[in-house]
Design a protein around this motif. Structure first.
Motif, short mmCIF file in Angstrom:
data_model
loop_
_atom_site.label_atom_id
_atom_site.label_comp_id
_atom_site.label_asym_id
_atom_site.label_seq_id
_atom_site.Cartn_x
_atom_site.Cartn_y
_atom_site.Cartn_z
N LEU A 23 0.83 -1.21 0.00
CA LEU A 23 0.00 0.00 0.00
C LEU A 23 0.86 1.25 0.00
CD1 LEU A 23 -2.88 -0.92 2.49
CD2 LEU A 23 -3.09 -0.46 0.03
N THR A 24 1.89 1.26 0.82
CA THR A 24 2.80 2.42 0.86
C THR A 24 3.47 2.61 -0.49
OG1 THR A 24 3.20 2.14 3.22
CG2 THR A 24 4.84 3.38 1.98
N ASP A 25 3.98 1.53 -1.08
CA ASP A 25 4.65 1.63 -2.38
C ASP A 25 3.68 2.06 -3.47
OD1 ASP A 25 7.09 0.93 -1.31
OD2 ASP A 25 6.88 -1.20 -1.80
N LEU A 26 2.44 1.58 -3.42
CA LEU A 26 1.46 1.95 -4.44
C LEU A 26 1.11 3.44 -4.35
CD1 LEU A 26 -0.86 -1.17 -4.33
CD2 LEU A 26 0.55 -0.44 -6.26
N ARG A 27 0.92 3.93 -3.13
CA ARG A 27 0.62 5.37 -2.97
C ARG A 27 1.79 6.21 -3.44
NH1 ARG A 27 -1.59 3.60 1.85
NH2 ARG A 27 0.28 4.24 2.95
N HIS A 28 3.01 5.76 -3.13
CA HIS A 28 4.21 6.50 -3.54
C HIS A 28 4.36 6.46 -5.06
CE1 HIS A 28 8.74 7.28 -2.52
NE2 HIS A 28 8.16 8.34 -3.03
N ALA A 29 4.13 5.30 -5.67
CA ALA A 29 4.20 5.19 -7.13
C ALA A 29 3.16 6.10 -7.78
CB ALA A 29 3.97 3.74 -7.57
N ARG A 30 1.97 6.14 -7.21
CA ARG A 30 0.90 6.99 -7.74
C ARG A 30 1.34 8.45 -7.74
NH1 ARG A 30 -3.57 9.94 -7.08
NH2 ARG A 30 -5.54 9.18 -7.93
N ALA A 31 1.99 8.88 -6.68
CA ALA A 31 2.46 10.26 -6.59
C ALA A 31 3.48 10.56 -7.68
CB ALA A 31 3.05 10.52 -5.21
N HIS A 32 4.32 9.58 -8.00
CA HIS A 32 5.31 9.78 -9.06
C HIS A 32 4.67 9.79 -10.44
CE1 HIS A 32 9.17 9.85 -7.00
NE2 HIS A 32 8.68 8.96 -6.16
N LEU A 33 3.55 9.12 -10.59
CA LEU A 33 2.87 9.09 -11.88
C LEU A 33 2.12 10.39 -12.17
CD1 LEU A 33 1.53 5.45 -11.80
CD2 LEU A 33 3.25 6.35 -13.38
N GLU A 34 1.68 11.05 -11.13
CA GLU A 34 0.92 12.29 -11.31
C GLU A 34 1.84 13.44 -11.68
OE1 GLU A 34 -2.96 12.25 -8.53
OE2 GLU A 34 -1.07 12.59 -7.48
N ARG A 35 1.42 14.22 -12.62
CA ARG A 35 2.21 15.41 -12.97
C ARG A 35 1.98 16.46 -11.90
NH1 ARG A 35 4.31 15.97 -18.69
NH2 ARG A 35 4.38 13.79 -19.23
N ARG A 36 3.05 17.11 -11.52
CA ARG A 36 2.94 18.15 -10.50
C ARG A 36 2.01 19.25 -10.97
NH1 ARG A 36 8.94 17.71 -10.00
NH2 ARG A 36 9.21 16.12 -8.43
N GLY A 37 1.18 19.72 -10.06
CA GLY A 37 0.28 20.83 -10.38
C GLY A 37 -0.82 20.45 -11.34
N GLY A 38 -1.09 19.16 -11.49
CA GLY A 38 -2.16 18.72 -12.38
C GLY A 38 -1.89 19.05 -13.84
N ASN A 39 -0.66 18.97 -14.26
CA ASN A 39 -0.25 19.28 -15.62
C ASN A 39 -1.14 18.55 -16.62
OD1 ASN A 39 1.09 19.39 -18.12
ND2 ASN A 39 3.08 19.59 -17.11
N ALA A 40 -1.72 19.32 -17.53
CA ALA A 40 -2.66 18.76 -18.50
C ALA A 40 -1.98 17.90 -19.55
CB ALA A 40 -3.42 19.89 -19.18
#
Length: 150
Positions: A36-53
């Motif tokens: 769960l910790t690794d999945l949440r961390h991976a998710r954060a890396h997949l998201e573009r900072r600032g909701g980049n379109a």
């Protein structure tokens, strides 16, 4: 030391000993908690900072698969009570390609953790589905890495 104080000290020690012994023991499914910790961390890396379109479809799909894997693990009543934003910080020095590579590394760790032997028949089905979602997230993350090289 007087007799009542000695008696109180002995009672405190006797009550604290079992708690101290349990404090070092992992939970029933520590591997899932690590996943769960690794999945949440991976998710954060997949998201573009600032909701980049500019986020590509494969990255969005990878995030959906990560979310589905998290739901499967939590459905097995393995929940650490943390939300999606509770993860180690994303390394600000990484460019987006570096973030994708870090996400891939974390997804592979989560898959490995989820593959640990499961003795609960109900949880086996959830485990299988969680692993499938993680594998899909890995596949889409790999596609995102390939696309980022273009």
């Amino acid at each position: 030391m007087n007799r009542p104080a000695l008696h109180a000290a002995i009672v405190c020690i006797a009550l604290a000993a079992p708690m101290a012994a349990r404090a070092d023991q992992p939970g029933h499914h520590p591997a899932y908690l690590h996943a769960l910790t690794d999945l949440r961390h991976a998710r954060a890396h997949l998201e573009r900072r600032g909701g980049n379109a500019e986020m590509k479809w494969d990255e969005k799909t990878a995030i959906r698969e990560v979310d589905a894997a998290i739901r499967e693990i939590k459905e097995a009543s393995i929940d650490d009570g943390k939300n999606l934003n509770d993860h180690p910080p994303v390394d600000a020095k990484l460019d987006y390609r570096g973030q994708l590579h870090r996400a891939l590394e974390l997804l592979r760790k989560a898959e490995k953790d989820c593959r640990e032997e499961e003795d609960n028949n109900f949880a086996r089905g959830l485990q299988k589905r969680a692993i499938q979602h993680i594998k899909e997230a890995i596949r889409f993350t790999e596609e995102g890495i390939a696309n980022s090289h273009r």
